[in-house]
Write an enzyme that holds these catalytic residues in place. Structure first.
Site, PDB file in Angstrom:
ATOM      1  N   ASN A 252       0.928  -1.401   0.099  1.00  0.00           N
ATOM      2  CA  ASN A 252      -0.135   0.069   0.086  1.00  0.00           C
ATOM      3  C   ASN A 252       0.927   1.120  -0.016  1.00  0.00           C
ATOM      4  O   ASN A 252       0.399   2.379   0.219  1.00  0.00           O
ATOM      5  CB  ASN A 252      -1.105   0.048   1.298  1.00  0.00           C
ATOM      6  CG  ASN A 252      -1.766  -1.166   1.198  1.00  0.00           C
ATOM      7  OD1 ASN A 252      -2.320  -1.484   0.135  1.00  0.00           O
ATOM      8  ND2 ASN A 252      -2.074  -1.716   2.465  1.00  0.00           N
TER       9      ASN A 252
ATOM     10  N   HIS B 280     -13.638  -2.123   7.418  1.00  0.00           N
ATOM     11  CA  HIS B 280     -12.765  -2.913   7.717  1.00  0.00           C
ATOM     12  C   HIS B 280     -12.767  -3.797   8.908  1.00  0.00           C
ATOM     13  O   HIS B 280     -13.667  -3.369   9.837  1.00  0.00           O
ATOM     14  CB  HIS B 280     -11.345  -1.810   8.273  1.00  0.00           C
ATOM     15  CG  HIS B 280     -10.353  -1.397   7.142  1.00  0.00           C
ATOM     16  ND1 HIS B 280     -10.414   0.008   6.808  1.00  0.00           N
ATOM     17  CD2 HIS B 280      -9.654  -2.013   6.243  1.00  0.00           C
ATOM     18  CE1 HIS B 280      -9.478  -0.062   5.725  1.00  0.00           C
ATOM     19  NE2 HIS B 280      -9.178  -1.291   5.563  1.00  0.00           N
TER      20      HIS B 280
ATOM     21  N   GLU C 273     -15.881   3.205   4.378  1.00  0.00           N
ATOM     22  CA  GLU C 273     -14.453   3.421   4.096  1.00  0.00           C
ATOM     23  C   GLU C 273     -14.778   4.470   2.704  1.00  0.00           C
ATOM     24  O   GLU C 273     -15.604   4.442   1.938  1.00  0.00           O
ATOM     25  CB  GLU C 273     -13.841   2.337   3.726  1.00  0.00           C
ATOM     26  CG  GLU C 273     -13.507   1.385   4.626  1.00  0.00           C
ATOM     27  CD  GLU C 273     -12.861   0.157   4.368  1.00  0.00           C
ATOM     28  OE1 GLU C 273     -12.004   0.224   3.127  1.00  0.00           O
ATOM     29  OE2 GLU C 273     -13.100  -0.860   4.955  1.00  0.00           O
TER      30      GLU C 273
ATOM     31  N   SER D 225     -10.753  -1.272   0.596  1.00  0.00           N
ATOM     32  CA  SER D 225      -9.419  -1.917   0.506  1.00  0.00           C
ATOM     33  C   SER D 225      -9.151  -3.188  -0.427  1.00  0.00           C
ATOM     34  O   SER D 225      -8.245  -3.391  -0.827  1.00  0.00           O
ATOM     35  CB  SER D 225      -8.978  -2.163   1.924  1.00  0.00           C
ATOM     36  OG  SER D 225     -10.136  -2.983   2.416  1.00  0.00           O
TER      37      SER D 225
ATOM     38  N   ASP E 213     -13.474   6.252   7.040  1.00  0.00           N
ATOM     39  CA  ASP E 213     -12.038   5.542   6.875  1.00  0.00           C
ATOM     40  C   ASP E 213     -11.413   5.919   5.753  1.00  0.00           C
ATOM     41  O   ASP E 213     -11.754   5.463   4.742  1.00  0.00           O
ATOM     42  CB  ASP E 213     -12.218   4.113   7.113  1.00  0.00           C
ATOM     43  CG  ASP E 213     -11.005   3.315   7.163  1.00  0.00           C
ATOM     44  OD1 ASP E 213      -9.777   4.111   6.897  1.00  0.00           O
ATOM     45  OD2 ASP E 213     -10.957   2.383   7.656  1.00  0.00           O
TER      46      ASP E 213
ATOM     47  N   HIS F  16      -7.185   4.140   2.452  1.00  0.00           N
ATOM     48  CA  HIS F  16      -6.705   3.953   1.002  1.00  0.00           C
ATOM     49  C   HIS F  16      -6.640   5.243   0.049  1.00  0.00           C
ATOM     50  O   HIS F  16      -6.502   4.939  -0.856  1.00  0.00           O
ATOM     51  CB  HIS F  16      -7.248   2.723   0.660  1.00  0.00           C
ATOM     52  CG  HIS F  16      -6.621   1.637   1.234  1.00  0.00           C
ATOM     53  ND1 HIS F  16      -5.569   0.795   0.774  1.00  0.00           N
ATOM     54  CD2 HIS F  16      -7.528   0.796   2.103  1.00  0.00           C
ATOM     55  CE1 HIS F  16      -5.743  -0.120   1.718  1.00  0.00           C
ATOM     56  NE2 HIS F  16      -6.594  -0.195   2.402  1.00  0.00           N
TER      57      HIS F  16
ATOM     58  N   LYS G  57       0.360   3.785   4.660  1.00  0.00           N
ATOM     59  CA  LYS G  57       0.084   3.628   3.457  1.00  0.00           C
ATOM     60  C   LYS G  57       0.722   4.530   2.440  1.00  0.00           C
ATOM     61  O   LYS G  57       2.127   4.658   2.111  1.00  0.00           O
ATOM     62  CB  LYS G  57      -1.349   3.333   3.140  1.00  0.00           C
ATOM     63  CG  LYS G  57      -1.828   2.115   3.780  1.00  0.00           C
ATOM     64  CD  LYS G  57      -3.286   2.100   3.799  1.00  0.00           C
ATOM     65  CE  LYS G  57      -4.045   0.774   4.544  1.00  0.00           C
ATOM     66  NZ  LYS G  57      -3.522   0.714   5.998  1.00  0.00           N
TER      67      LYS G  57
END
Length: 389
Positions: free
Chosen positions: A44, A134, A180, A184, A209, A212, A242
């Protein structure tokens, strides 16, 4: 076949652990630690900062000015270092647009996510979370204290129906919505504008979240939810391991909730503070992503190149730096990944329970560690492996 994990001596109750491992092996789901090798198609480290000279220099300079490696204790004891406080102040300013925004630094994204879920909702509240949220957020949930309902992935209407039904039952607690911004394992985006509007309609708190998305999307890499940060009903999580190339996680939230986390967040209170040296490195990482427009453009070009190659093979695309290549059956996904690794492509198989049953996949993560020609070589080998019976 004899168990590969059965122990000839030792406590008899170890047999139950061996049974679990054998069952995973039978399904093609047994995991093991593997060293990195070959071209990076799995990390990542999206902007290739983790091994960059800039972050190495930041660490060296911090050591030279006396920043310690370890904190020596929790933040509430003697572990609170000026580097932690400087990072949190800078992060609140960078990510948040409201005067009341504060930040709290955690040693890992897992700890931060679990702490949000376990600490902020109160007894009698409702948490509605996306089905693909997650695992760290799920692990913090306490269904015996609050009502927890999973909503179908990216289905805003379903979330609203859940909230209305809960209110109709006479419930009066606070509603929390968790999603998110960039998922992910599927690489798709949350319907952010709709979620923000939904939260406003129902006076709900919205937890985003950004793990990413941080560094990769938004103005100066501030994330996909940058436009709504700083609102009194928004809490965001930005991981530092990440695209930032470091370690830890920053939770950005209103001051009242930050104070509550400091006083009631067990994962914060009872953990040794993150490394002050790492806090100094994250501070440097924030400055780097703020000026990384060229790097983000380069990554976007890689995404476009990858998606053209995937479409040529008849495969779906996600629109982001995370491209899931759905294989379906667990063992086949592992076999293809293993074959590609032997050819110099470090790509990994992702299997249930990380992803839903029947959707075992190769998770292609695009970073600035690779080039278009690296992708072409991967796709040529992938096409050959997928054509095998």
């Amino acid at each position: 076949m004899e168990s590969i994990h059965r122990m000839s001596t030792g406590p008899h109750n170890l047999s139950s652990h061996a049974d679990v491992l054998d069952a995973l092996a039978a399904k093609g789901r047994l995991r093991s630690l593997t060293r990195t090798r070959g071209t990076d198609f799995t990390s990542n480290d999206y902007l290739a900062l983790a091994e960059s000279g800039a972050l190495r220099d930041a660490a060296s300079q911090a050591l030279a000015r006396g920043v310690p490696l370890g904190a020596g204790g929790s933040r509430l004891l003697r572990g609170n270092h000026p580097e932690h406080e400087a990072l949190e102040e800078e992060a609140a300013s960078f990510f948040g647009s409201g005067a009341d925004t504060r930040a709290l630094y955690f040693p890992t994204g897992f700890a931060a996510n679990a702490a949000i879920a376990a600490t902020l909702p109160r007894r009698g509240d409702l948490i509605v979370h996306d089905a693909l949220i997650h695992a760290s957020f799920r692990d913090g949930l306490e269904p015996d204290r609050i009502q927890v309902i999973e909503a179908p992935h990216n289905d805003v209407d379903a979330i609203e129906d859940i909230i209305k039904s809960w209110r109709a039952s006479g419930a009066t607690g606070q509603v929390w919505i968790a999603a998110e911004t960039l998922y992910s394992m599927d690489g798709d985006r949350a319907p952010l504008s709709e979620l923000v509007a939904l939260a406003a309609r129902h006076d709900a708190m919205l937890v985003l979240d950004e793990a990413h998305a941080t560094g990769v999307y938004g103005e100066q890499g501030r994330g996909l939810g940058a436009a709504c940060e700083g609102a009194p009903n928004i809490i965001s999580l930005h991981t530092c391991g990440k695209a930032l190339g470091a370690a830890g996680a920053l939770v950005c939230l209103p001051k009242l909730y930050r104070d509550f986390m400091v006083n009631r967040g067990r994962a914060f209170i009872y953990s040794t503070a993150p490394s002050p040296l790492m806090a100094a490195v994250v501070r440097a990482g924030l400055k780097l992503i703020a000026g990384a427009e060229q790097e983000r453009a380069q990554l976007a070009a890689l995404v476009r190149h990858a998606e053209a190659g995937l479409r040529n093979m008849g495969l779906g695309v996600s629109g982001s730096q995370i491209q899931p290549i759905i294989i379906g059956e667990d063992r086949r996904a592992v076999a293809i990944a293993t074959a590609l690794q032997s050819l110099g492509h470090d790509i990994r198989a992702i299997r249930p329970p990380t992803v839903p049953e029947g959707t075992a996949r190769l998770r292609l993560a695009l970073t600035l560690h690779v080039s278009a020609s690296d992708l072409d070589a991967l796709f040529a080998d992938l096409a050959r492996e997928m054509a095998k019976p």
